[in-house]
Design a protein around this motif. Structure first.
Motif, short mmCIF file in Angstrom:
data_model
loop_
_atom_site.label_atom_id
_atom_site.label_comp_id
_atom_site.label_asym_id
_atom_site.label_seq_id
_atom_site.Cartn_x
_atom_site.Cartn_y
_atom_site.Cartn_z
N UNK A 193 11.55 7.62 2.34
CA UNK A 193 10.14 7.13 2.41
C UNK A 193 9.19 8.13 1.56
N UNK A 194 9.60 9.39 1.63
CA UNK A 194 8.36 10.36 0.98
C UNK A 194 8.58 9.96 -0.67
N UNK A 195 9.65 9.63 -1.06
CA UNK A 195 9.86 9.16 -2.52
C UNK A 195 8.70 7.99 -2.74
N UNK A 196 8.87 7.07 -2.01
CA UNK A 196 8.06 5.67 -2.12
C UNK A 196 6.55 6.24 -1.74
N UNK A 197 6.09 6.93 -0.93
CA UNK A 197 4.81 7.11 -0.93
C UNK A 197 4.36 8.04 -2.24
N UNK A 198 5.13 8.95 -2.74
CA UNK A 198 4.99 9.65 -3.98
C UNK A 198 4.76 8.60 -5.06
N UNK A 199 5.69 7.65 -5.17
CA UNK A 199 5.55 6.63 -6.39
C UNK A 199 4.17 5.72 -6.26
N UNK A 200 3.83 5.41 -4.89
CA UNK A 200 2.63 4.65 -4.72
C UNK A 200 1.42 5.41 -5.12
N UNK A 201 1.34 6.91 -4.72
CA UNK A 201 0.17 7.55 -5.06
C UNK A 201 0.25 7.86 -6.70
N UNK A 202 1.25 7.94 -7.12
CA UNK A 202 1.08 8.08 -8.84
C UNK A 202 0.61 6.90 -9.34
#
Length: 219
Positions: A193-202
């Motif tokens: 989930x943290x990785x997905x949030x990071x990708x969305x923010x990028x």
């Protein structure tokens, strides 16, 4: 380290659906926040004391209290007073939209104040009424200047959206918690989930930079 990501592979499609759920209510919330924030910003620069007081009080309340508290009041407390049950999606939009409006109003107010005062004087000299002057001359210039700040607000809301999991809304964070409870393993789904949030923010940051460059070159 007792890690086994293979167990969550079957749950990946379930978790990915949380991206749409998250972006859906965040996008609507930022739209609500932008519209209401613009109105509040105009109230702050008006000559009418009542409107100034209302806008200042609104901003103070929503910036001075935690977002999660506002969400809880809307989802749990208001139904107690009104007898009307609010679903998680509507509660999330109201809480995030009203909260965002307080921050957006300050961003837009600062953008308006940063526009050269000569623009206003020139419009008044030409006899342009206040409303058309604001809509067609001042606000477009202000928004161009504050676009990075508005995009940052959108990114902040996207990250803070995880708190809606506390009211059971099936966003990305809530789905990660469900997977963790089902597997009795929390590290792996939370890391994904943290990785997905990071990708969305990028991605959102890249989009914001592209829009900002396009608007700069359009001058």
């Amino acid at each position: 380290m007792n890690l086994d990501f293979s167990q969550i592979v079957p749950y990946i499609p379930f978790m990915l659906k949380g991206i749409g759920a998250t972006l859906k209510f965040v996008s609507i919330s930022i739209l609500v926040g932008f519209i209401l924030g613009t109105i509040l910003a105009l109230c702050k620069i008006t000559n009418k004391p009542v409107l100034k007081w209302f806008a200042a009080a609104y901003t103070s309340i929503f910036r001075g209290t935690p977002l999660i508290l506002q969400l809880m009041i809307i989802y749990f407390a208001i139904p107690q007073l009104t007898g009307y049950d609010i679903d998680g999606f509507l509660a999330a939009i109201l809480a995030f939209g009203l909260n965002s409006a307080a921050y957006v109003s300050e961003i837009i107010r600062a953008g308006i104040m940063a526009v050269d005062h000569g623009q206003t004087e020139a419009a008044e000299a030409l006899g342009i009424p206040y409303k058309p002057m604001m809509l067609n001359i001042i606000l477009p210039q202000a928004i161009k200047n504050i676009l990075p700040a508005l995009m940052n607000e959108f990114i902040t809301l996207t990250k803070e959206s995880a708190i809606v999991s506390t009211i059971g809304y099936l966003d990305l964070m809530r789905r990660a918690q469900i997977v963790g409870a089902d597997l009795y393993r929390n590290f792996e789904p939370l890391l994904v989930a943290g990785l997905i949030y990071w990708i969305m923010v990028v991605i959102l940051t890249k989009i914001g930079s592209m829009v900002e460059r396009r608007m700069r070159y359009s001058d």
